[in-house]
Write a protein that holds these residues in place. Sequence first.
Motif, PDB file in Angstrom:
ATOM      1  N   GLU A   1       0.849  -1.186   0.000  1.00  0.00           N
ATOM      2  CA  GLU A   1       0.000   0.000   0.000  1.00  0.00           C
ATOM      3  C   GLU A   1       0.884   1.235   0.000  1.00  0.00           C
ATOM      4  N   THR A   2       0.513   2.239  -0.784  1.00  0.00           N
ATOM      5  CA  THR A   2       1.242   3.496  -0.835  1.00  0.00           C
ATOM      6  C   THR A   2       0.579   4.487   0.107  1.00  0.00           C
TER       7      THR A   2
ATOM      8  N   THR B   1       5.859   3.188   0.149  1.00  0.00           N
ATOM      9  CA  THR B   1       5.198   1.901  -0.065  1.00  0.00           C
ATOM     10  C   THR B   1       5.499   0.988   1.108  1.00  0.00           C
ATOM     11  N   VAL B   2       4.450   0.460   1.712  1.00  0.00           N
ATOM     12  CA  VAL B   2       4.606  -0.394   2.888  1.00  0.00           C
ATOM     13  C   VAL B   2       3.867  -1.707   2.653  1.00  0.00           C
TER      14      VAL B   2
ATOM     15  N   ALA C   1      -8.208  -6.022  -1.207  1.00  0.00           N
ATOM     16  CA  ALA C   1      -8.902  -4.731  -1.128  1.00  0.00           C
ATOM     17  C   ALA C   1      -7.984  -3.661  -0.543  1.00  0.00           C
ATOM     18  N   GLY C   2      -7.994  -2.477  -1.156  1.00  0.00           N
ATOM     19  CA  GLY C   2      -7.224  -1.353  -0.653  1.00  0.00           C
ATOM     20  C   GLY C   2      -5.744  -1.407  -0.963  1.00  0.00           C
ATOM     21  N   SER C   3      -5.304  -2.364  -1.745  1.00  0.00           N
ATOM     22  CA  SER C   3      -3.869  -2.499  -2.023  1.00  0.00           C
ATOM     23  C   SER C   3      -3.469  -1.635  -3.214  1.00  0.00           C
TER      24      SER C   3
ATOM     25  N   GLY D   1      -1.731   0.005  -8.390  1.00  0.00           N
ATOM     26  CA  GLY D   1      -1.043   1.221  -8.759  1.00  0.00           C
ATOM     27  C   GLY D   1      -1.937   2.440  -8.723  1.00  0.00           C
ATOM     28  N   THR D   2      -3.252   2.274  -8.529  1.00  0.00           N
ATOM     29  CA  THR D   2      -4.175   3.388  -8.414  1.00  0.00           C
ATOM     30  C   THR D   2      -4.971   3.238  -7.144  1.00  0.00           C
ATOM     31  N   PRO D   3      -5.420   4.358  -6.562  1.00  0.00           N
ATOM     32  CA  PRO D   3      -6.214   4.259  -5.342  1.00  0.00           C
ATOM     33  C   PRO D   3      -7.486   3.488  -5.601  1.00  0.00           C
ATOM     34  N   PRO D   4      -7.971   2.676  -4.658  1.00  0.00           N
ATOM     35  CA  PRO D   4      -9.205   1.930  -4.841  1.00  0.00           C
ATOM     36  C   PRO D   4     -10.395   2.862  -4.953  1.00  0.00           C
TER      37      PRO D   4
END
Length: 492
Positions: A66-67, A113-114, A138-140, A395-398
Amino acid sequence: MQFNPRVNNRILRNMAAAAVAALLAFGPVGTPAVARTASALEMAMPDFTQVVEQTEASVVNIRTTETIRVRNRMGPGPTDPYEMFRWFFGPDFLPPMPGQPREREPAEPQERTVPRGVGSGFLISGDGYILTNNHVVAGSSDIFVTLHDGKEYKAEIVGTDERTDLALVKIEAKGLKPLPIGESRSLRKGQWVLAIGSPFGLESTVTAGIVSAINRETGDYLPFIQTDVAVNPGNSGGPLIDLSGRVVGVNSQIVSRSGGFMGISLAIPIDEAMQVVEQLKEHGKVTRGRIGVQIGNVSEDVAKAIGLPKAMGAMVSNVERGSPADKAGVRSGDVITAFNGKEITHMSDLPRLVGNTKPGTRAPMQVWRKGKNVALNVVVGEMPGTEDSRTTRPGTPPASQADVLGLTVTEVPAALREKYQFEGGVQVAAVEGPAAEAGLTDGDIILTINDTDVASPAQYAEIIGKLDRSRPAAVLVMRGEQSQWVTITPRK
């Protein structure tokens, strides 16, 4: 010495008995009885080795990242000694210091990025389609799939379905070995099953147990397969496999008070899962039917009171005005006993049958009304989607309804205003991104943003739309009986 036939016969019988006992104890070649007993037990217990050899290469490890945005309030320093004061005196508080200007520009936010989580999945096709749980991905920001041979691929989301907690992802690879798909409807209590996955990140871990219940109702959209197979965090999305090597379920949940395995695990039936997969492949999302009724259980007492032969069906407590059920003539107090040719045994059967019916289908329905069966026909409508699954990509926000601060807000309940004696404000319904990093949580009340008091969700939206996204926003947050200022940097 005189020969006595009686004595000698007795001696011979005793010697024969001793020889038989020795043979039983040591076997024909001196094998101990304990070893023979262990061998007999091994023959009685199932041998899982062949099943594991056939299937484990089709099970994958999934890790997600997740960024997040990180803002250093004091530039290179690790902490800000005056941060505590800003919680009480506002974001602009800065004690006068010789040779230092009153205003200090905040450090530019940075992205980092974590790791987000680890889960499991399994191949359902040779060209890289993988089935897993929605909550695994989800949310990645990015999804990485590691095969049994150690090769790692970056995956993309084909589609997700939050209601069934299923996700379909794909990697660019050919010649892979998919798991054969079985039939969950043929499962029986007491049947041996295996789980393969990555509990706590330990890849390709195998556990075994039995099916302990079928069609376990938990209040969710699906009936679950209940087993006593050891499933722990990281097993999510992995396959439940029968002794023929076919997948019969997708491991999804555990029933636990500690967060770890306590003897009960739940799997999504593969029959239901593959119906979802078909829609995700074709449309990237799942379309479900609806008829617009609120329903409840039918107890034995109620069944007797209304003359229903047995306690079954779904009691209609409310009919949405203008809905398909309303147009079909369904009334409050009706008991829906059959839908589209299938009997409604339990209340939970109806949402599943309706949801699996294609919108626009004209379905016969039977209701119990005033002591007799009434036949109706309903044109099934479409259930509104919870999200556009196809738009979610690594690579894009959910996809989300959150604003630039990472907040979703609603009206403040009147009872809460009365309890704490305040006016205006909005209540936080969901939080993510910048607001989550600032410490906000569901239920917080937002009273003021910068110099403007918040009066309603509509006015809040206007304030948010005019924010300067290059500077942190000062937000006055009320939690319980205490209020404090929080700074949140809007998303760009």
